[in-house]
Scaffold this motif. Structure first.
Motif, short mmCIF file in Angstrom:
data_model
loop_
_atom_site.label_atom_id
_atom_site.label_comp_id
_atom_site.label_asym_id
_atom_site.label_seq_id
_atom_site.Cartn_x
_atom_site.Cartn_y
_atom_site.Cartn_z
N MET A 1 0.84 -1.19 0.00
CA MET A 1 0.00 0.00 0.00
C MET A 1 0.88 1.24 0.00
SD MET A 1 -2.88 1.28 2.75
CE MET A 1 -1.67 1.73 4.01
N LEU A 2 0.55 2.18 -0.89
CA LEU A 2 1.27 3.43 -0.95
C LEU A 2 0.71 4.42 0.05
CD1 LEU A 2 1.55 4.03 -4.81
CD2 LEU A 2 3.24 2.99 -3.29
N THR A 3 1.57 5.17 0.68
CA THR A 3 1.16 6.31 1.50
C THR A 3 1.58 7.57 0.76
OG1 THR A 3 1.41 5.05 3.56
CG2 THR A 3 1.37 7.45 3.73
N ILE A 4 0.58 8.37 0.37
CA ILE A 4 0.85 9.49 -0.53
C ILE A 4 0.56 10.79 0.20
CG2 ILE A 4 0.31 10.52 -2.76
CD1 ILE A 4 -0.61 7.72 -3.68
N SER A 5 1.57 11.61 0.33
CA SER A 5 1.47 12.88 1.06
C SER A 5 0.85 13.95 0.18
CB SER A 5 2.86 13.33 1.49
OG SER A 5 3.65 13.65 0.34
N ALA A 6 0.66 15.13 0.76
CA ALA A 6 0.15 16.27 0.00
C ALA A 6 1.07 16.59 -1.17
CB ALA A 6 -0.02 17.48 0.91
N ASP A 7 2.38 16.55 -0.94
CA ASP A 7 3.33 16.82 -2.02
C ASP A 7 3.20 15.76 -3.12
OD1 ASP A 7 4.29 19.05 -0.76
OD2 ASP A 7 6.04 18.05 0.11
N GLY A 8 2.96 14.52 -2.71
CA GLY A 8 2.78 13.46 -3.69
C GLY A 8 1.54 13.68 -4.54
N VAL A 9 0.48 14.16 -3.92
CA VAL A 9 -0.73 14.49 -4.67
C VAL A 9 -0.42 15.58 -5.68
CG1 VAL A 9 -3.08 15.43 -4.51
CG2 VAL A 9 -2.27 13.79 -2.80
N ASP A 10 0.27 16.63 -5.24
CA ASP A 10 0.61 17.75 -6.13
C ASP A 10 1.43 17.28 -7.32
OD1 ASP A 10 -0.71 19.40 -4.35
OD2 ASP A 10 1.12 20.17 -3.42
N ARG A 11 2.35 16.36 -7.09
CA ARG A 11 3.20 15.88 -8.18
C ARG A 11 2.41 15.03 -9.18
NH1 ARG A 11 6.92 15.12 -3.85
NH2 ARG A 11 6.31 12.93 -3.71
N SER A 12 1.33 14.44 -8.74
CA SER A 12 0.59 13.49 -9.58
C SER A 12 -0.49 14.14 -10.44
CB SER A 12 -0.07 12.41 -8.70
OG SER A 12 0.91 11.70 -7.97
N LEU A 13 -0.86 15.37 -10.13
CA LEU A 13 -2.02 15.99 -10.77
C LEU A 13 -1.66 17.29 -11.46
CD1 LEU A 13 -4.70 15.53 -7.92
CD2 LEU A 13 -4.39 14.10 -9.96
N SER A 14 -2.47 17.66 -12.44
CA SER A 14 -2.47 18.99 -13.03
C SER A 14 -3.91 19.47 -13.06
CB SER A 14 -1.89 18.98 -14.45
OG SER A 14 -2.78 18.33 -15.35
N PHE A 15 -4.12 20.76 -13.06
CA PHE A 15 -5.49 21.28 -13.01
C PHE A 15 -6.26 20.94 -14.28
CE2 PHE A 15 -3.38 23.75 -9.74
CZ PHE A 15 -4.29 23.65 -8.71
N ALA A 16 -5.66 21.19 -15.43
CA ALA A 16 -6.35 20.86 -16.68
C ALA A 16 -6.60 19.36 -16.78
CB ALA A 16 -5.53 21.34 -17.87
N GLY A 17 -5.63 18.56 -16.34
CA GLY A 17 -5.78 17.12 -16.42
C GLY A 17 -6.88 16.59 -15.51
N LEU A 18 -6.96 17.12 -14.29
CA LEU A 18 -7.98 16.63 -13.36
C LEU A 18 -9.37 17.09 -13.79
CD1 LEU A 18 -8.64 14.96 -10.90
CD2 LEU A 18 -8.22 16.96 -9.47
N VAL A 19 -9.49 18.27 -14.37
CA VAL A 19 -10.79 18.70 -14.90
C VAL A 19 -11.29 17.67 -15.91
CG1 VAL A 19 -11.97 20.41 -16.34
CG2 VAL A 19 -10.49 21.16 -14.46
N GLU A 20 -10.41 17.23 -16.80
CA GLU A 20 -10.84 16.24 -17.81
C GLU A 20 -11.12 14.88 -17.19
OE1 GLU A 20 -11.76 17.19 -20.77
OE2 GLU A 20 -11.20 19.17 -20.02
N THR A 21 -10.34 14.51 -16.16
CA THR A 21 -10.61 13.26 -15.44
C THR A 21 -12.00 13.29 -14.82
OG1 THR A 21 -8.27 12.83 -14.98
CG2 THR A 21 -9.87 11.82 -13.50
N LEU A 22 -12.35 14.42 -14.21
CA LEU A 22 -13.68 14.55 -13.60
C LEU A 22 -14.77 14.59 -14.66
CD1 LEU A 22 -13.05 17.12 -10.73
CD2 LEU A 22 -13.20 14.62 -10.58
N ARG A 23 -14.49 15.17 -15.81
CA ARG A 23 -15.47 15.19 -16.90
C ARG A 23 -15.84 13.75 -17.30
NH1 ARG A 23 -16.12 19.69 -19.91
NH2 ARG A 23 -13.92 20.28 -19.68
N VAL A 24 -14.82 12.92 -17.44
CA VAL A 24 -15.06 11.52 -17.79
C VAL A 24 -15.76 10.78 -16.65
CG1 VAL A 24 -13.92 9.33 -18.32
CG2 VAL A 24 -13.13 11.44 -19.40
N ALA A 25 -15.37 11.08 -15.42
CA ALA A 25 -15.96 10.39 -14.27
C ALA A 25 -17.46 10.67 -14.17
CB ALA A 25 -15.25 10.82 -12.98
#
Length: 321
Positions: A1-25
């Motif tokens: 199991m991965l433990t992902i910190s706030a910094d890890g979240v920031d490194r994994s996401l972009s605003f434009a990318g997450l908007v499109e991820t949520l659009r699909v979701a």
């Protein structure tokens, strides 16, 4: 199991990318029971709120070959934390394998909430804000402020941001941080004047009294209401509701928990039928978004477990390699 910190979240996401991820979701959907909402009374201060938000992939749609994921977010909201320099919102997100139930990741819930909340507002704005919207007012200089500013800037050509807060020093700090991130941000000294100036007004407060008066909204404005997550809170008045075409993230959540919606329905300023669409209907093209440059649009979010699940999966997938 991965433990992902706030910094890890920031490194994994972009605003434009997450908007499109949520659009699909939202287009694909997921199973998301209405969240558990519990008030924790305290003898020495304001009551806290405990939120439990489960969701999982629709495994029948996914097919037997795809186990998908199950996720649950545990959030506490403690208003008195602001007095001791701590965030009011705390939380953790647990992502598990949809087939075996094995824990896959434990993710900083506060950070994932900030990302998905802001990007859900930006997703709505991609349907509801004018395409040429360039002036953004953020009401509230809390933890969500920089995320809302950056998320809206990812979907509209925002070239000027103003921040209003009851404590102007906090607005100044938030504006300075945004300038360091490369955004043109300053403090709004007068809220009423700033509301009339803005193309997009994005509110993220825990106010129990309306901050945005409908009479101040100019034609073409998009009003994004993120705070007021309980029926007793409110960021806009009845006149704002009356003047706007009203949209929500989910009908079930907003009509039960969102003070701006619940109180407007109780007063007669809004009917359930008056809610034009939710994000499911917008992303699937079932209901229209903005229809003209001059209309006022209003989006009210209370948060959806589907958003956390989609963001959690994106963070996990982005952190594995």
């Amino acid at each position: 199991m991965l433990t992902i910190s706030a910094d890890g979240v920031d490194r994994s996401l972009s605003f434009a990318g997450l908007v499109e991820t949520l659009r699909v979701a939202f287009r694909d959907g997921a199973v998301q029971p209405v969240r558990h909402h519990h008030t924790i009374q305290r003898p020495d201060g304001a009551a806290s709120t405990l939120l439990l938000m489960p969701a999982w992939n629709d495994f029948e749609k996914a097919g037997a070959s795809d186990g998908g994921y199950i996720g649950v977010k545990i959030v506490t909201v403690s208003p008195d934390n602001n007095q001791i320099g701590k965030p009011a919102v705390m939380g953790l997100y647990l992502l598990v394998d949809g087939k075996t139930g094995e824990p896959r990741a434990l993710i900083d819930g506060q950070r994932i909430t900030q990302w998905r909340t802001a990007c859900a507002s930006a997703l709505a704005a991609s349907y509801l804000a004018r395409e040429d919207a360039s002036k953004l007012l953020v009401v509230g200089a809390g933890a969500l402020c920089p995320f809302l500013a950056q998320a809206h800037s990812a979907v509209r050509p925002i070239d000027e941001i103003r921040i209003w807060n009851r404590t102007s020093e906090n607005a100044a700090k938030a504006a300075a941080a945004l300038r360091e991130a490369g955004l043109n941000a300053s403090v709004a000294e007068n809220l009423e004047e700033a509301i009339g100036w803005a193309d997009i007004v994005s509110c993220a407060t825990i106010s129990t009294e309306p901050l945005v008066r409908g009479e101040l909204l100019t034609p073409g404005t998009h009003l994004d209401l993120v705070g007021a997550f309980t029926p007793t809170m409110r960021e806009s008045d009845d006149e704002a509701i009356r003047r706007a075409r009203v949209y929500v993230d989910t009908r079930a959540g907003a009509t039960k928990e969102a003070g701006d919606i619940v109180q407007a329905v109780a007063s007669g300023a809004l009917t359930h039928e008056g809610i034009v669409a939710d994000l499911f209907e917008l992303t699937r093209g079932e209901k229209p978004g903005r229809q003209s440059p001059d209309e006022i649009t209003l989006f009210k979010s209370v948060g959806a477990a589907l958003e956390d699940l989609a963001a959690g999966i994106a963070v996990y997938e982005g952190s594995k390699g």
